[in-house]
Scaffold this motif. Structure first.
Motif, PDB file in Angstrom:
ATOM      1  N   ALA A   1       0.831  -1.205   0.000  1.00  0.00           N
ATOM      2  CA  ALA A   1       0.000   0.000   0.000  1.00  0.00           C
ATOM      3  C   ALA A   1       0.865   1.254   0.000  1.00  0.00           C
ATOM      4  CB  ALA A   1      -0.932  -0.007   1.203  1.00  0.00           C
ATOM      5  N   GLU A   2       1.948   1.230   0.754  1.00  0.00           N
ATOM      6  CA  GLU A   2       2.871   2.367   0.786  1.00  0.00           C
ATOM      7  C   GLU A   2       3.486   2.608  -0.589  1.00  0.00           C
ATOM      8  OE1 GLU A   2       6.358   3.536   3.836  1.00  0.00           O
ATOM      9  OE2 GLU A   2       6.762   1.693   2.694  1.00  0.00           O
ATOM     10  N   ASP A   3       3.851   1.530  -1.271  1.00  0.00           N
ATOM     11  CA  ASP A   3       4.540   1.647  -2.561  1.00  0.00           C
ATOM     12  C   ASP A   3       3.570   2.010  -3.688  1.00  0.00           C
ATOM     13  OD1 ASP A   3       6.971   1.625  -3.884  1.00  0.00           O
ATOM     14  OD2 ASP A   3       6.800  -0.474  -4.483  1.00  0.00           O
ATOM     15  N   MET A   4       2.365   1.479  -3.663  1.00  0.00           N
ATOM     16  CA  MET A   4       1.427   1.669  -4.768  1.00  0.00           C
ATOM     17  C   MET A   4       0.613   2.959  -4.654  1.00  0.00           C
ATOM     18  SD  MET A   4       0.159  -2.290  -5.084  1.00  0.00           S
ATOM     19  CE  MET A   4      -0.985  -1.981  -6.431  1.00  0.00           C
ATOM     20  N   GLY A   5       0.534   3.510  -3.444  1.00  0.00           N
ATOM     21  CA  GLY A   5      -0.130   4.785  -3.281  1.00  0.00           C
ATOM     22  C   GLY A   5      -1.585   4.771  -3.706  1.00  0.00           C
ATOM     23  N   ARG A   6      -2.050   5.881  -4.293  1.00  0.00           N
ATOM     24  CA  ARG A   6      -3.466   6.022  -4.647  1.00  0.00           C
ATOM     25  C   ARG A   6      -3.808   5.420  -6.005  1.00  0.00           C
ATOM     26  NH1 ARG A   6      -3.619  12.364  -4.125  1.00  0.00           N
ATOM     27  NH2 ARG A   6      -1.625  11.944  -5.158  1.00  0.00           N
ATOM     28  N   ALA A   7      -2.840   5.425  -6.933  1.00  0.00           N
ATOM     29  CA  ALA A   7      -3.145   5.023  -8.316  1.00  0.00           C
ATOM     30  C   ALA A   7      -2.515   3.707  -8.733  1.00  0.00           C
ATOM     31  CB  ALA A   7      -2.693   6.127  -9.276  1.00  0.00           C
ATOM     32  N   GLY A   8      -1.723   3.094  -7.868  1.00  0.00           N
ATOM     33  CA  GLY A   8      -1.078   1.845  -8.234  1.00  0.00           C
ATOM     34  C   GLY A   8       0.158   2.074  -9.081  1.00  0.00           C
ATOM     35  N   ASP A   9       0.647   1.013  -9.678  1.00  0.00           N
ATOM     36  CA  ASP A   9       1.877   1.052 -10.476  1.00  0.00           C
ATOM     37  C   ASP A   9       1.558   1.619 -11.867  1.00  0.00           C
ATOM     38  OD1 ASP A   9       4.247   0.635 -11.806  1.00  0.00           O
ATOM     39  OD2 ASP A   9       4.306  -1.530 -11.472  1.00  0.00           O
ATOM     40  N   VAL A  10       1.633   2.932 -11.996  1.00  0.00           N
ATOM     41  CA  VAL A  10       1.255   3.558 -13.261  1.00  0.00           C
ATOM     42  C   VAL A  10       2.259   3.242 -14.375  1.00  0.00           C
ATOM     43  CG1 VAL A  10      -0.070   5.397 -12.166  1.00  0.00           C
ATOM     44  CG2 VAL A  10       2.383   5.732 -12.573  1.00  0.00           C
ATOM     45  N   THR A  11       3.512   2.984 -14.013  1.00  0.00           N
ATOM     46  CA  THR A  11       4.515   2.660 -15.031  1.00  0.00           C
ATOM     47  C   THR A  11       4.206   1.330 -15.701  1.00  0.00           C
ATOM     48  OG1 THR A  11       6.175   3.841 -13.730  1.00  0.00           O
ATOM     49  CG2 THR A  11       6.976   2.398 -15.485  1.00  0.00           C
ATOM     50  N   SER A  12       3.944   0.299 -14.891  1.00  0.00           N
ATOM     51  CA  SER A  12       3.622  -1.004 -15.470  1.00  0.00           C
ATOM     52  C   SER A  12       2.308  -0.956 -16.240  1.00  0.00           C
ATOM     53  CB  SER A  12       3.543  -2.063 -14.366  1.00  0.00           C
ATOM     54  OG  SER A  12       4.816  -2.266 -13.782  1.00  0.00           O
ATOM     55  N   ALA A  13       1.322  -0.232 -15.709  1.00  0.00           N
ATOM     56  CA  ALA A  13       0.037  -0.124 -16.407  1.00  0.00           C
ATOM     57  C   ALA A  13       0.193   0.573 -17.751  1.00  0.00           C
ATOM     58  CB  ALA A  13      -0.963   0.633 -15.526  1.00  0.00           C
ATOM     59  N   ALA A  14       1.103   1.546 -17.820  1.00  0.00           N
ATOM     60  CA  ALA A  14       1.270   2.308 -19.052  1.00  0.00           C
ATOM     61  C   ALA A  14       2.091   1.572 -20.101  1.00  0.00           C
ATOM     62  CB  ALA A  14       1.949   3.648 -18.734  1.00  0.00           C
ATOM     63  N   THR A  15       2.983   0.696 -19.690  1.00  0.00           N
ATOM     64  CA  THR A  15       3.946   0.126 -20.647  1.00  0.00           C
ATOM     65  C   THR A  15       3.769  -1.359 -20.912  1.00  0.00           C
ATOM     66  OG1 THR A  15       5.550  -0.291 -18.867  1.00  0.00           O
ATOM     67  CG2 THR A  15       5.681   1.844 -20.011  1.00  0.00           C
ATOM     68  N   ILE A  16       3.031  -2.071 -20.090  1.00  0.00           N
ATOM     69  CA  ILE A  16       2.943  -3.528 -20.218  1.00  0.00           C
ATOM     70  C   ILE A  16       1.503  -3.936 -20.515  1.00  0.00           C
ATOM     71  CG2 ILE A  16       3.243  -5.731 -19.020  1.00  0.00           C
ATOM     72  CD1 ILE A  16       5.413  -4.394 -17.361  1.00  0.00           C
ATOM     73  N   PRO A  17       1.261  -4.692 -21.581  1.00  0.00           N
ATOM     74  CA  PRO A  17      -0.096  -5.159 -21.883  1.00  0.00           C
ATOM     75  C   PRO A  17      -0.671  -5.984 -20.738  1.00  0.00           C
ATOM     76  CG  PRO A  17       1.367  -5.510 -23.752  1.00  0.00           C
ATOM     77  CD  PRO A  17       2.243  -5.119 -22.605  1.00  0.00           C
ATOM     78  N   ALA A  18      -1.943  -5.877 -20.526  1.00  0.00           N
ATOM     79  CA  ALA A  18      -2.588  -6.584 -19.421  1.00  0.00           C
ATOM     80  C   ALA A  18      -2.447  -8.092 -19.548  1.00  0.00           C
ATOM     81  CB  ALA A  18      -4.056  -6.202 -19.345  1.00  0.00           C
ATOM     82  N   THR A  19      -2.288  -8.584 -20.777  1.00  0.00           N
ATOM     83  CA  THR A  19      -2.205 -10.034 -20.993  1.00  0.00           C
ATOM     84  C   THR A  19      -0.775 -10.568 -20.973  1.00  0.00           C
ATOM     85  OG1 THR A  19      -2.154  -9.656 -23.387  1.00  0.00           O
ATOM     86  CG2 THR A  19      -4.320 -10.045 -22.358  1.00  0.00           C
TER      87      THR A  19
END
Length: 310
Positions: free
Chosen positions: A46-64
């Motif tokens: 929770a400390e690391d992911m904050g309010r929006a989660g891992d925005v870098t992985s969400a932006a660069t890595i396909p969900a699948t």
């Protein structure tokens, strides 16, 4: 928490090769309480992911996308914290597989693979830092402890930790001390009565403090008292205690103290303990040597997460 936190005894690999036949298991610590593990890991995530989660992985890595990775030791030492590392991945994604190739308490060499992980790439990379933070810190504590334990292995003495721990991480750091071959002192103020110099000063003296402690303690509560001189020790011997803390005594005085105690109580040495002095302290015949720096000043153990996209 998702995937099981049971970690299997395995053989450690060096690169892609298993280091079969190499004697590594030195201690087998009792597993950590899974509830404590879950709470600590969830707080760290929770400390690391904050309010929006891992925005870098969400932006660069396909969900699948999937990923296969390995946790690799970058230097030599002792392993501790696999349960927390596994929980970091399992808390984010139950589908992640975690295959331990070593066990807590094992001796590691540079290049040893301690675990292989596979599953959704976003979750793997999001959990990476939390897993490695726990693993690196606790393996650092275990490695620091082992350095002391190895120096005194030829004696009866055991290196033990103190309450000088990272707030919130005490149970894990004390576990890591056991992984390194050390022993635990009390976990908190409620474990036992440990009468220190300030208690003695306020109580009016060694004998007065001991009498008050005995009047207060239940039949299962141990009493230890700190002394700085042999005269104080004689008062403790006369009054009786379960253990005595011999504080900042040189080896010659420690040896005399152990002789006077004569096995009637546990003899613990503390103060001015380093890798250079611990052997001489242990050879005086004390039972325990408390070392705060194995928890409050342990260097981080370096692990890497190597990814395989093939």
């Amino acid at each position: 928490m998702g995937a099981s936190l049971h970690h299997h005894a395995g053989r450690c690999a060096r690169g892609s090769r298993r280091a079969a036949g190499r004697a590594r298991r030195l201690v087998t610590p009792v597993p950590l309480d899974p509830i404590s593990v879950r709470r600590a890991v969830e707080a760290a995530l929770a400390e690391d992911m904050g309010r929006a989660g891992d925005v870098t992985s969400a932006a660069t890595i396909p969900a699948t996308a999937g990923a296969r990775v390995a946790i690799v030791a970058r230097n030599e030492g002792r392993l501790s914290g696999l349960q927390l590392a596994e929980a970091a991945f399992a808390s984010l994604e139950p589908a992640i597989t975690f295959e331990p190739l070593a066990s807590d308490g094992d001796r590691l060499g540079a290049g040893d693979v301690v675990a292989r992980i596979g599953g959704p790439a976003r979750a793997v990379l999001t959990a990476e830092r939390t897993a490695l933070n726990f693993l690196g810190h606790l393996s650092g504590v275990a490695t620091a402890t082992a350095a002391y334990a190895d120096r005194i292995a030829h004696t009866r003495a055991k290196v033990c930790c103190t309450r000088k721990t990272t707030p919130g991480l005490r149970v894990f750091e004390k576990y890591a001390v056991r992984c390194g071959g050390g022993a635990n002192h009390r976990f908190g103020l409620d474990d036992a009565i440990l009468v220190k110099d300030n208690h003695i000063a306020v109580a009016g003296g060694v004998a007065e403090a001991l009498r008050a402690a005995k009047a207060y303690a239940g039949h299962l509560v141990k009493i230890e008292i700190e002394v700085d001189t042999l005269d104080q020790l004689d008062l403790v011997i006369a009054e009786g205690a379960d253990a005595v803390l011999l504080d900042n005594m040189p080896p010659t005085t420690l040896r005399e103290a152990v002789g006077r105690i004569g096995g009637r109580m546990i003899a613990e040495a503390s103060g001015n303990v380093s890798l250079e002095t611990v052997r001489g302290i242990a050879e005086t015949g004390v039972d325990l040597i408390s070392v705060g720096r194995i928890t409050h000043s342990a260097p981080n153990f370096d692990f890497g997460l190597d990814i395989d996209l093939g």
